[in-house]
Every structure is written in structure tokens, then in C-alpha cells.
Design a protein around this motif. Structure first.
Motif, PDB file in Angstrom:
ATOM      1  N   ILE A  50       0.927  -1.173   0.128  1.00 22.61           N
ATOM      2  CA  ILE A  50      -0.053  -0.074  -0.130  1.00 22.61           C
ATOM      3  C   ILE A  50       0.799   1.270   0.021  1.00 22.61           C
ATOM      4  N   THR A  80     -18.714  -0.437  -1.534  1.00 22.97           N
ATOM      5  CA  THR A  80     -18.047  -1.687  -1.226  1.00 22.97           C
ATOM      6  C   THR A  80     -16.469  -1.347  -2.067  1.00 22.97           C
ATOM      7  N   GLY A  81     -15.803  -2.236  -1.444  1.00 27.08           N
ATOM      8  CA  GLY A  81     -14.273  -2.346  -1.924  1.00 27.08           C
ATOM      9  C   GLY A  81     -13.655  -0.955  -1.790  1.00 27.08           C
ATOM     10  N   GLY A  83     -12.144   0.354   0.806  1.00 25.55           N
ATOM     11  CA  GLY A  83     -11.176   0.374   1.625  1.00 25.55           C
ATOM     12  C   GLY A  83     -11.593   0.859   3.177  1.00 25.55           C
ATOM     13  N   LYS A  84     -12.904   0.447   3.635  1.00 27.89           N
ATOM     14  CA  LYS A  84     -13.345   0.968   4.897  1.00 27.89           C
ATOM     15  C   LYS A  84     -12.651   0.170   6.063  1.00 27.89           C
ATOM     16  N   GLN A 118     -11.363 -11.782   8.366  1.00 28.07           N
ATOM     17  CA  GLN A 118     -10.705 -10.994   6.945  1.00 28.07           C
ATOM     18  C   GLN A 118     -10.207  -9.796   7.753  1.00 28.07           C
ATOM     19  N   ASP A 401     -14.058 -10.218   0.625  1.00 28.09           N
ATOM     20  CA  ASP A 401     -12.950  -9.544  -0.234  1.00 28.09           C
ATOM     21  C   ASP A 401     -12.115 -10.627  -0.757  1.00 28.09           C
ATOM     22  N   ARG A 429     -13.399  -4.050  -6.633  1.00 26.85           N
ATOM     23  CA  ARG A 429     -12.817  -3.565  -5.534  1.00 26.85           C
ATOM     24  C   ARG A 429     -11.663  -2.768  -5.559  1.00 26.85           C
ATOM     25  N   ALA A 430     -11.412  -2.030  -4.525  1.00 24.53           N
ATOM     26  CA  ALA A 430     -10.022  -1.324  -4.512  1.00 24.53           C
ATOM     27  C   ALA A 430      -9.733  -0.472  -5.895  1.00 24.53           C
TER      28      ALA A 430
HETATM   29  N1  LIG Z   1      -4.723   2.154   0.169  1.00 27.22           N
HETATM   30  C1  LIG Z   1      -4.953   1.051  -0.239  1.00 27.22           C
HETATM   31  N2  LIG Z   1      -4.195   0.753  -1.255  1.00 27.22           N
HETATM   32  C2  LIG Z   1      -4.455  -0.330  -1.970  1.00 27.22           C
HETATM   33  N3  LIG Z   1      -5.352  -1.289  -1.769  1.00 27.22           N
HETATM   34  C3  LIG Z   1      -6.046  -1.174  -0.612  1.00 27.22           C
HETATM   35  C4  LIG Z   1      -6.057   0.024   0.220  1.00 27.22           C
HETATM   36  N4  LIG Z   1      -6.881   0.119   1.065  1.00 27.22           N
HETATM   37  C5  LIG Z   1      -7.765  -1.236   0.907  1.00 27.22           C
HETATM   38  N5  LIG Z   1      -7.229  -1.824   0.016  1.00 27.22           N
HETATM   39  C6  LIG Z   1      -7.649  -3.156  -0.661  1.00 27.22           C
HETATM   40  O1  LIG Z   1      -8.994  -2.872  -1.106  1.00 27.22           O
HETATM   41  C7  LIG Z   1      -9.846  -4.093  -0.896  1.00 27.22           C
HETATM   42  C8  LIG Z   1     -11.156  -3.521  -0.308  1.00 27.22           C
HETATM   43  O2  LIG Z   1     -11.065  -3.136   0.958  1.00 27.22           O
HETATM   44  P1  LIG Z   1     -12.083  -3.408   2.114  1.00 27.22           P
HETATM   45  O3  LIG Z   1     -12.381  -5.001   2.319  1.00 27.22           O
HETATM   46  O4  LIG Z   1     -11.486  -2.834   3.280  1.00 27.22           O
HETATM   47  O5  LIG Z   1     -13.341  -2.529   1.594  1.00 27.22           O
HETATM   48  P2  LIG Z   1     -14.614  -2.123   2.188  1.00 27.22           P
HETATM   49  O6  LIG Z   1     -15.115  -0.896   1.861  1.00 27.22           O
HETATM   50  O7  LIG Z   1     -14.713  -2.741   3.495  1.00 27.22           O
HETATM   51  O8  LIG Z   1     -15.631  -3.096   1.447  1.00 27.22           O
HETATM   52  P3  LIG Z   1     -17.008  -3.774   1.681  1.00 27.22           P
HETATM   53  O9  LIG Z   1     -18.112  -2.586   2.051  1.00 27.22           O
HETATM   54  O10 LIG Z   1     -17.418  -4.697   0.514  1.00 27.22           O
HETATM   55  O11 LIG Z   1     -16.853  -4.520   2.970  1.00 27.22           O
HETATM   56  C9  LIG Z   1      -8.845  -4.902   0.053  1.00 27.22           C
HETATM   57  O12 LIG Z   1      -8.589  -5.921  -0.865  1.00 27.22           O
HETATM   58  C10 LIG Z   1      -7.739  -4.060   0.409  1.00 27.22           C
HETATM   59  O13 LIG Z   1      -6.599  -5.004   0.673  1.00 27.22           O
END
Ligand SMILES: Nc1ncnc2c1ncn2[C@@H]1O[C@H](COP(=O)(O)OP(=O)(O)OP(=O)(O)O)[C@@H](O)[C@H]1O
Length: 509
Positions: A50, A80-81, A83-84, A118, A401, A429-430
Motif C-alpha cells: 500500500i 463496497t471495496g 477500503g473501509k 478477514q 474480499d 474492489r479497490a
Molecule cells: N490504500 C489502499 N491501497 C491499496 N489497496 C487497498 C488500500 N486500502 C484497501 N485496499 C484493498 O482494497 C480492498 C477492499 O478493502 P475493504 O475490504 O476494506 O473494502 P470495504 O470498503 O470494507 O468493502 P465492503 O463494503 O465490501 O466491505 C482490499 O483488498 C484491501 O486490501
């Protein structure tokens, strides 16, 4: 939930929700420019490959480590995705990095075990870099094993007989951060000696709308009760005078100042998150938020990932499985999740697909009809790429994820926009691209278009499969149906014999 969505329309939005911080006005922020980050955490993030924070992570950083200084509770509605997980994990770990005594200070609650695992992985990737430990309370192992991971018991001294109950003040938490599902959390609160939330500083409620939908043994009121002001009940007691150098007490006093009156201080900071955060005041009231700040993305309440492409595929209901097989074949061997409307149809569809001869991908079922151990094994194989197609019901897939999922297929049209969002959100995602295909009968098209209009980024093109892909499948389909019939008969007689206690019994979510 249709009724719930209609009800929500008529509910006035809470005043603090009317002036949110728009996360889409933030850019990504390279780690080199991120103010105040602990250099050890920067290295840990770089080890995770990251190099910059996503917009929602930067927005939360500003309200926690930055000028916002954790002064308000945060309600985060972000796609979604986006990075929360890291958005809350990073500031919590940074804040706790300067702690001197180990005790349980942060609790993250999630609705399912796989999701908790996760999230624990994310904390485990950064917390040890600053000397913090992360624990898991999800019922994955026996309660005794879990307790030994969470509680540090004094070691037996040679020749001294020992009853742990005599030394209760010395039982200490082995973890600074706990990731838990509500049921196991309540087990520990009620039964585990030495397990205490009295020192808790941070509470994260991830997938909030899902967690608030059910009481889950009243975990939330229980946690809030434990972390209320306790200064009045703090009277010198025998325990205080025990000669234990390790006993630790957190006293929360009742606030007297304006805005803090009657509220515990030090207060429990709360962060609640979802891609489809509820706006229902009665639900949000359960969280007892302190001057909440609303962070959301864009103008509409529901957002689809920016790089998601949605497609609708018209098909005759009689031949739906054929269209699905043709679609899966056209997608190649990349990972794909197929959603159905119930656990029963998930099982049936998966059995049918596995009755087709010579499909070039491995297909497995993932649903609340299965035991947790079976589900976890399937998920592991899917992550590894040993399974390419996962046929799934809705309940288990929120927040999941899995790297490399390029497509999602709605075999059954989702009835609600929230369902569409969580299903489609398993791909794209991401910041990656991804496709969501929805198979539709003619009579469903109008309803589907109406449903999609509720979300931003909702363009949806028509997707056609050439008849040359469908025609050759007809004969194979006939024999697959025959095989399906045989399998269903076999399963029915097996269930009858075992009195319904076959491998498919268990929770039905
Ligand atoms: N700053 C970053 N740079 C690159 N990849 C990232 C970064 N932050 C998170 N990710 C990647 O992005 C993906 C999604 O992150 P995360 O699972 O936290 O999403 P989320 O918003 O919680 O999604 P959901 O609402 O579906 O739960 C993960 O694979 C994570 O490793």
C-alpha cells in the motif's frame, strides 16, 4: 426489506446527516504526504504493497489523527471495496501505539465469522509493527482455546498450588484489539474470567445496518452499559487494597460540561460503517452516538463502485441455466460469484451446474445452509483459485474480499438495491474493474430498471450471447437435468434416513 426501504423514504433524515463530509472530494494520499503517521506503520503498509491511502481512509484519518482528533463519533457510508477496513484500523492502531499497559482497548464487531477473520488479517498486518496484539472471538476454536489466546493467566510457580479465582486481579488481557462476532463476544462477557471491556476506548460496528437489524443477544446495549460512567459505583473495596501491582481500573466519570452532560468521560469512541448505512433514526439511536459526523460519498445514498460495469441479460426462464453456463463459459476461467435468491436454490443450482459434463471450471456452493467449517474450507479454496465459480446465497457474502473476482452474476434478480450493491460489490474492489451481470425474464425488466435508478453509477447495458453459444448446450442440459433428478432423490432418501441431520443441516441464513 422492501417495506423497510419504503419506510426509510418517509423517515425524515437526522439533522446531522443533512450536512455530511463528501468523501468524493478527497483524493488518494501518498503515504509520504500523510501527516503524523508512525514510521513503523508506514513500513507495515508498504509491506502490504500500500503506497497511498484511499479517499475514505484519508477522510477518516483527518477526523481521527488529524484535526478532528476523534472528537466526534463517525458514521461512514462508503461504497463496497473502497477500503473501509483500513480506514478504521489504521487510526486505531496509531492511537494505541503509545499505550504502556496492555488491556483490551479496541473492539471491532462484525456479523459473520469469515468477515471477522478477514478484518483480523488487516489488523494483524499493521498492529504488531507497533507492539500491539490482536485477538479473535468468533467461535472458530473451542472456547477454552480462545480464552487462552485472549487472557493471560499467571504462570504456576513450582510447588505452589494455585486456584486462578484467588488471583483474579492478575488475570490480564493478552490482546489490545479484539475482532469479534456478537455471539462469541457475549459468551466471553458473561463467562470468561478476566475478560473485561471496562478499559475500552474504541468500538467499531462494521456492516452496521446488518448488525442493527438483529439483536444478537443484546450485545450492543451490553457493551454500552459496561462502558457507561462508573464513578459513582467506584467506592474503595477490598480488591483495591489487594497487593497486586498489576490491577488496572478505568474510571469513567459523568461529564458536566455543555454537550457532554451525563456522558461518560473518557468516552468510548464509536465508528460505524457500511456501504448501505441505515438512516433510520430509531436504529441509529441504539448506538448512542456522540455528536456524530456523517461521511458519505456522492449525492445519492447508494453508490456503486466507479469501475463497475453492469449488464442485463434477457433470457427465457425455462432455459436460464443454459444462459448461465454459456455466460460462465464466455467469461473464461476467472473467479466469478453467482448469486441466487435462497439457500435452497443455491444448492439446487450448484448441483445442476455440477451435473453438466466437461465444464472447464470448478464450482462450489457457499451458503447459510452449510456448516461453518464447510463454508470456510470453500472460501479458502476460492481464495486460492482452486475453485473458480462460487454459487452463493446473500447472507454470507457481505464484505467478502476475494482477490481476482472479475465478475458477479445475479442468477436471480435481487429484490432490493441494497442487495444489488452488496452482491455487485464483490467485484470492482479497490479501484479495479469488474462486471455484474443480471439474468432477467421479460417481466422483471421494468422492476430491475427502477431498482437500479436508486443508485449512482447505475448505467446498465444489454448483454447478448450469440445463439451459437446456447444451441449446443441443449442436449447436455437434458442429461444434466436427469442427473440433477437422481442426485435430489438420493439426497432426499439420505436425509430421511438420517432424520434430516445430514451435512447440510445447521444454521439456515
Ligand atoms: N490504500 C489502499 N491501497 C491499496 N489497496 C487497498 C488500500 N486500502 C484497501 N485496499 C484493498 O482494497 C480492498 C477492499 O478493502 P475493504 O475490504 O476494506 O473494502 P470495504 O470498503 O470494507 O468493502 P465492503 O463494503 O465490501 O466491505 C482490499 O483488498 C484491501 O486490501
Amino acid at each position: 426489506m422492501g417495506a423497510e426501504e419504503d419506510k426509510q423514504k418517509s423517515i425524515p433524515v437526522l439533522p446531522w446527516m443533512r450536512s455530511p463530509i463528501d468523501v468524493s472530494s478527497f483524493d488518494e494520499c501518498p503515504l509520504t504526504l500523510l501527516p503524523c503517521i508512525d514510521p513503523r506503520l508506514k513500513v507495515a503498509l508498504e509491506n502490504m504493497e500500500i503506497s497511498s491511502l484511499f479517499p475514505v481512509q484519508l477522510a477518516v484519518w483527518q477526523e481521527t489523527i488529524g484535526p478532528g482528533s476523534f472528537e466526534r463519533d463517525l458514521c461512514i457510508n462508503s461504497p463496497t471495496g473502497s477500503g473501509k477496513t483500513l480506514a478504521y484500523a489504521l487510526p486505531i492502531v496509531q492511537m494505541l501505539s503509545t499505550r504502556s499497559v496492555k488491556c483490551l482497548r479496541a473492539l471491532v464487531v462484525l456479523p459473520t465469522r469469515d468477515l471477522a477473520l478477514q478484518v483480523k488479517e488487516v489488523f494483524s498486518a499493521i498492529a504488531p509493527a507497533v507492539g500491539l496484539s490482536v485477538g479473535l472471538a468468533v467461535g472458530q476454536s473451542s472456547i477454552a482455546d480462545e480464552i487462552s489466546e485472549l487472557i493471560n493467566r499467571p504462570k504456576l510457580q513450582l510447588g505452589v498450588s494455585f486456584d486462578p479465582e484467588d488471583f483474579l486481579p492478575e488475570l490480564q488481557s493478552s490482546v489490545d484489539i479484539l475482532v469479534a462476532t456478537p455471539g462469541r463476544l457475549m459468551d466471553h462477557i458473561n463467562n470468561t474470567k478476566g475478560f473485561t471491556l471496562e478499559h475500552l476506548c474504541y468500538l467499531v460496528v462494521d456492516e452496521t445496518d446488518r448488525l442493527l437489524r438483529e439483536a444478537y443477544q443484546s450485545w450492543l446495549p451490553t457493551v454500552l452499559q459496561i462502558t457507561r460512567a462508573n464513578d459513582e459505583s467506584f467506592l474503595p473495596c477490598a480488591q483495591t487494597f489487594l497487593p497486586s501491582p498489576f490491577s488496572l481500573k478505568t474510571i469513567r466519570r459523568s461529564g458536566l460540561e455543555r454537550g457532554f452532560k451525563g456522558k461518560p468521560y473518557p468516552r468510548l469512541v464509536k465508528m460505524v460503517l457500511s456501504a448501505t448505512l441505515t438512516q433510520d433514526p430509531s436504529k441509529l439511536a441504539q448506538l448512542d452516538l456522540h455528536h456524530p459526523l456523517f461521511l458519505t460519498t456522492g449525492q445519492k445514498r447508494y453508490q456503486l463502485p466507479e469501475k463497475l460495469q453492469s449488464y442485463k441479460l434477457f433470457c427465457e426462464s425455462k432455459y436460464k441455466p443454459l444462459y448461465l453456463v454459456a455466460l460462465l463459459q464466455s467469461l473464461g476461467e476467472e473467479k466469478c460469484i453467482v448469486f441466487t435468491s435462497s439457500v435452497e436454490s443455491t444448492h439446487r443450482l450448484c448441483t445442476l451446474l455440477n451435473s453438466f459434463d466437461n465444464l472447464p471450471f470448478k464450482i462450489k456452493e457457499y451458503s447459510g445452509l452449510q456448516r461453518q467449517s464447510v463454508r470456510s474450507k470453500t472460501l479458502k479454496a476460492f481464495r486460492k483459485g482452486d475453485i473458480q465459480v462460487l454459487v452463493s446465497s446473500d447472507a454470507m457474502t457481505r464484505g467478502m474480499d476475494v482477490e481476482g473476482v472479475r465478475s458477479v452474476v445475479n442468477y436471480d434478480m435481487p429484490a432490493y438495491i441494497k442487495t444489488y450493491i452488496h452482491r455487485a460489490g464483490r467485484t470492482a474492489r479497490a479501484g479495479q474493474t469488474g462486471c455484474c451481470f443480471t439474468l432477467l425474464r421479460e417481466d422483471e425488466v421494468k422492476r430491475f430498471n427502477k431498482l437500479l435508478r436508486k443508485a449512482e453509477n447505475n448505467s446498465c447495458s444489454k448483454y447478448s450471447l450469440p445463439s451459437s453459444c446456447i444451441e449446443p448446450l441443449h442436449s447436455v442440459y437434458e442429461s444434466a437435468l436427469e442427473k440433477l433428478k437422481e442426485t435430489v432423490e438420493m439426497e432426499t432418501s439420505r436425509k430421511r434416513k438420517t432424520g434430516f441431520k445430514s451435512s447440510l443441516s445447521g444454521e439456515r441464513k
